[in-house]
Write a protein that holds these residues in place. Structure first.
Motif, short mmCIF file in Angstrom:
data_model
loop_
_atom_site.label_atom_id
_atom_site.label_comp_id
_atom_site.label_asym_id
_atom_site.label_seq_id
_atom_site.Cartn_x
_atom_site.Cartn_y
_atom_site.Cartn_z
N ALA A 1 0.83 -1.20 0.00
CA ALA A 1 0.00 0.00 0.00
C ALA A 1 0.87 1.25 0.00
O ALA A 1 0.57 2.23 -0.70
CB ALA A 1 -0.94 -0.01 1.21
N LEU A 2 1.96 1.23 0.77
CA LEU A 2 2.83 2.41 0.81
C LEU A 2 3.62 2.57 -0.48
O LEU A 2 3.90 3.69 -0.90
CB LEU A 2 3.78 2.31 2.01
CG LEU A 2 3.16 2.61 3.37
CD1 LEU A 2 4.22 2.56 4.46
CD2 LEU A 2 2.46 3.96 3.38
N ILE A 3 3.97 1.47 -1.11
CA ILE A 3 4.64 1.56 -2.41
C ILE A 3 3.70 2.23 -3.42
O ILE A 3 4.11 3.10 -4.20
CB ILE A 3 5.06 0.16 -2.91
CG1 ILE A 3 6.19 -0.39 -2.01
CG2 ILE A 3 5.53 0.22 -4.36
CD1 ILE A 3 6.55 -1.83 -2.31
N LEU A 4 2.42 1.82 -3.37
CA LEU A 4 1.42 2.44 -4.25
C LEU A 4 1.25 3.91 -3.91
O LEU A 4 1.18 4.77 -4.79
CB LEU A 4 0.09 1.70 -4.11
CG LEU A 4 -1.09 2.24 -4.92
CD1 LEU A 4 -0.79 2.14 -6.42
CD2 LEU A 4 -2.36 1.48 -4.58
N ALA A 5 1.18 4.21 -2.60
CA ALA A 5 1.01 5.61 -2.18
C ALA A 5 2.19 6.46 -2.61
O ALA A 5 2.02 7.64 -2.95
CB ALA A 5 0.84 5.67 -0.67
N LYS A 6 3.37 5.88 -2.61
CA LYS A 6 4.57 6.64 -3.00
C LYS A 6 4.48 7.14 -4.43
O LYS A 6 4.98 8.22 -4.76
CB LYS A 6 5.80 5.75 -2.81
CG LYS A 6 7.12 6.43 -3.16
CD LYS A 6 8.30 5.48 -2.97
CE LYS A 6 9.61 6.15 -3.34
NZ LYS A 6 10.76 5.22 -3.17
N LEU A 7 3.81 6.35 -5.29
CA LEU A 7 3.72 6.70 -6.70
C LEU A 7 2.96 8.00 -6.93
O LEU A 7 3.28 8.75 -7.85
CB LEU A 7 3.05 5.56 -7.48
CG LEU A 7 3.81 4.23 -7.50
CD1 LEU A 7 3.00 3.18 -8.23
CD2 LEU A 7 5.17 4.41 -8.15
N PHE A 8 1.93 8.26 -6.10
CA PHE A 8 1.17 9.49 -6.30
C PHE A 8 1.34 10.47 -5.14
O PHE A 8 0.55 11.38 -4.96
CB PHE A 8 -0.31 9.21 -6.54
CG PHE A 8 -0.95 8.29 -5.55
CD1 PHE A 8 -1.46 8.77 -4.35
CD2 PHE A 8 -1.08 6.94 -5.83
CE1 PHE A 8 -2.05 7.93 -3.44
CE2 PHE A 8 -1.69 6.09 -4.92
CZ PHE A 8 -2.18 6.58 -3.73
#
Length: 310
Positions: free
Chosen positions: A273-280
């Motif tokens: 989830a944090l990897i995904l959040a990092k993208l945006f």
């Protein structure tokens, strides 16, 4: 870390005490103090403070030293403030409540403090060498200091600051909590003074549906090693994390270290989830990553996108 802050914020907001003796009911909890001595006008220092919830010997709170001070409060009233604040902290951080902690007790204890806050008075409480026990789980801190201040206006909210140092945990099976629990945290917030009593009653017993306390967080900082989270925002607290809501802005320094910590703890969904959040996320001038976040119905969203954190 969010859950820890909310529970901690609930405990902080409920730190209230009386001008006269309002003994802690035996149906609510039991307190023993090794020694306690007044120090001048409106100050009390104690050593060897122990609190346990009524009927549950596994839920305890110990402080090596405890000190309280407040404008116009005699020694017994300061002891009452220590008891109520410690009781609420124990109940919120262990998640165990007692039907024997009636709202009448908190109303009786709170009235003089609410009057003091409306007159612009302030109150302080410090715990040293704290240890909260829930079964095999032990949450400790080196020092926690609370400052609660009012304003000479009936409509102005009470403001509070909380600073906690040397936080640690042992005996837990929650690997995420053990790996990501901040070692130190600080918060500055404001809340309507009249909301403290129903909130205190709710989080030490069974929270009714209609308890909703508005909280404005001017600043929040939580740090563990190189990992640091800062934020601000607004929340509606209910005594039940999933029934609470919040919106705000969060910035993380060393996000890669946070992701690695979660991955090493086996928290694959949270790290993903944090990897995904990092993208945006947005790159902050300080080098950190920031987002607009919200919490509603037990679901966290980042930039309006729900995260699969559980």
């Amino acid at each position: 870390m969010k859950t820890l802050f909310i529970t901690t914020a609930l405990a902080v907001l409920s730190c209230i005490g009386p001008a006269g003796a309002t003994a802690l009911p035996a149906t609510c909890g039991h307190v023993q103090v090794g020694s306690s001595q007044p120090h001048g006008n409106g100050a009390l220092a104690g050593h060897g403070y122990d609190l346990s919830l009524a009927g549950d010997a596994d839920q305890t709170f110990h402080a090596t030293d405890i000190a309280a001070s407040g404008t116009g409060l005699p020694p017994q009233a300061l002891r009452d403030m220590e008891d109520v604040a410690s009781l609420v902290m124990l109940a919120t951080l262990t998640g165990h409540h007692s039907q024997g902690c009636s709202q009448d007790y908190f109303v009786s204890a709170a009235t003089p403090i609410m009057e003091g806050l409306r007159a612009g008075h302030s109150y302080d409480l410090t715990w040293q060498g704290g240890l909260l026990t829930s079964g095999q789980t032990k949450l400790s801190f080196r020092r926690a200091h609370l400052h609660l201040a009012g304003a000479a206006s009936g409509s102005a909210p009470a403001t509070l600051t909380l600073d906690t140092q040397g936080i640690g945990i042992t005996g837990t099976h929650n690997t995420l909590l053990a790996s990501a629990l901040p070692q130190q945290a600080a918060a500055n917030a404001s809340v309507p003074g009249e909301s403290l009593v129903p909130l205190a009653a709710a989080i030490t017993g069974h929270p009714p549906e209609n308890v909703r306390v508005p909280l404005h967080v001017a600043s929040l900082t939580a740090q563990r090693g190189a990992m640091q989270i800062t934020g601000n925002g607004d929340a509606n607290l209910t005594g039940n994390t999933d029934a609470s809501s919040a919106t705000g802005h969060i910035q993380v320094q060393n996000l890669d270290a946070v992701i690695e910590t979660l991955r090493n703890a086996g928290q694959t969904r949270a790290s993903a989830a944090l990897i995904l959040a990092k993208l945006f996320g947005h790159k902050a001038p300080s080098g950190g990553t920031s987002w607009d976040v919200s919490w509603e119905g037990g679901v966290m969203t980042v930039n309006h996108i729900p995260l699969p954190i559980r």
